[in-house]
Design a protein around this motif. Structure first.
Motif, short mmCIF file in Angstrom:
data_model
loop_
_atom_site.label_atom_id
_atom_site.label_comp_id
_atom_site.label_asym_id
_atom_site.label_seq_id
_atom_site.Cartn_x
_atom_site.Cartn_y
_atom_site.Cartn_z
N TYR A 94 0.83 -1.20 0.00
CA TYR A 94 0.00 0.00 0.00
C TYR A 94 0.86 1.25 0.00
O TYR A 94 1.82 1.35 0.77
CB TYR A 94 -0.93 0.00 1.21
N TYR A 95 0.50 2.20 -0.86
CA TYR A 95 1.25 3.44 -1.04
C TYR A 95 0.37 4.65 -0.80
O TYR A 95 -0.79 4.66 -1.22
CB TYR A 95 1.79 3.55 -2.47
N CYS A 96 0.90 5.67 -0.17
CA CYS A 96 0.23 6.96 -0.16
C CYS A 96 0.91 7.87 -1.16
O CYS A 96 2.09 7.69 -1.50
CB CYS A 96 0.20 7.59 1.24
N ALA A 97 0.17 8.85 -1.66
CA ALA A 97 0.67 9.72 -2.70
C ALA A 97 0.01 11.09 -2.61
O ALA A 97 -1.08 11.23 -2.07
CB ALA A 97 0.41 9.11 -4.09
N ALA A 98 0.68 12.10 -3.16
CA ALA A 98 0.21 13.48 -3.13
C ALA A 98 0.04 14.02 -4.54
O ALA A 98 0.89 13.80 -5.40
CB ALA A 98 1.19 14.36 -2.35
N ALA A 99 -1.06 14.74 -4.76
CA ALA A 99 -1.38 15.29 -6.07
C ALA A 99 -1.90 16.71 -5.96
O ALA A 99 -2.48 17.10 -4.95
CB ALA A 99 -2.42 14.42 -6.78
N ARG A 100 -1.72 17.49 -7.02
CA ARG A 100 -2.26 18.84 -7.07
C ARG A 100 -3.76 18.83 -7.28
O ARG A 100 -4.48 19.66 -6.73
CB ARG A 100 -1.58 19.65 -8.19
N SER A 101 -4.24 17.88 -8.08
CA SER A 101 -5.65 17.74 -8.37
C SER A 101 -6.13 16.37 -7.95
O SER A 101 -5.41 15.38 -8.09
CB SER A 101 -5.93 17.94 -9.86
N VAL A 102 -7.35 16.28 -7.45
CA VAL A 102 -7.89 15.01 -7.01
C VAL A 102 -8.07 14.10 -8.23
O VAL A 102 -8.51 14.53 -9.29
CB VAL A 102 -9.22 15.22 -6.24
#
Length: 122
Positions: A94-102
């Protein structure tokens, strides 16, 4: 830039629960929409769910809807994935990730953690 580190994975029996955490450093996560993805052996990385910057809205893949829940604490710079009623098919990294847009698409995410293993036995 933001650095993400997942923790909380492990071995659990079917029907059990685990809570994964994602700790961020560098830039604060309140600037980002956050997503969770997973990758099982021999399969592509797939979308699990997302939470918007404020935490006021979430969205989940059909495979986990009703069982998984995402939350965030921007003051602590963390995001969590609560996993209940786990099934063997939930076994994955399982990975978490960050984005500018959903987004549900992995290509939209700019920053990723190293992943944490979740194994569900029958």
């Amino acid at each position: 830039q933001v650095q993400l580190v997942e923790s909380g994975g492990g071995l659990v029996q079917a029907g059990g629960s685990l809570r994964l955490s994602c700790a961020a450093s560098g830039r604060t996560i309140n600037r980002y929409n956050m997503g969770w993805f997973r990758q099982a052996p021999g399969k592509e990385r797939e979308f699990v769910g997302w939470i918007i910057r404020s935490g006021g809205s979430t969205y989940y893949a059909d495979s986990v809807k009703g069982r998984f829940s995402i939350s965030r604490d921007n003051a602590k710079n963390t995001v969590s994935l609560q996993m209940n009623s786990l099934k063997p098919e939930d076994t994955a990294v399982y990975y978490c990730a960050a984005a500018r847009s959903v987004s549900t698409q992995r290509e939209a995410y700019d920053y990723w953690g190293q992943g944490t293993q979740v194994t569900v036995s029958s």
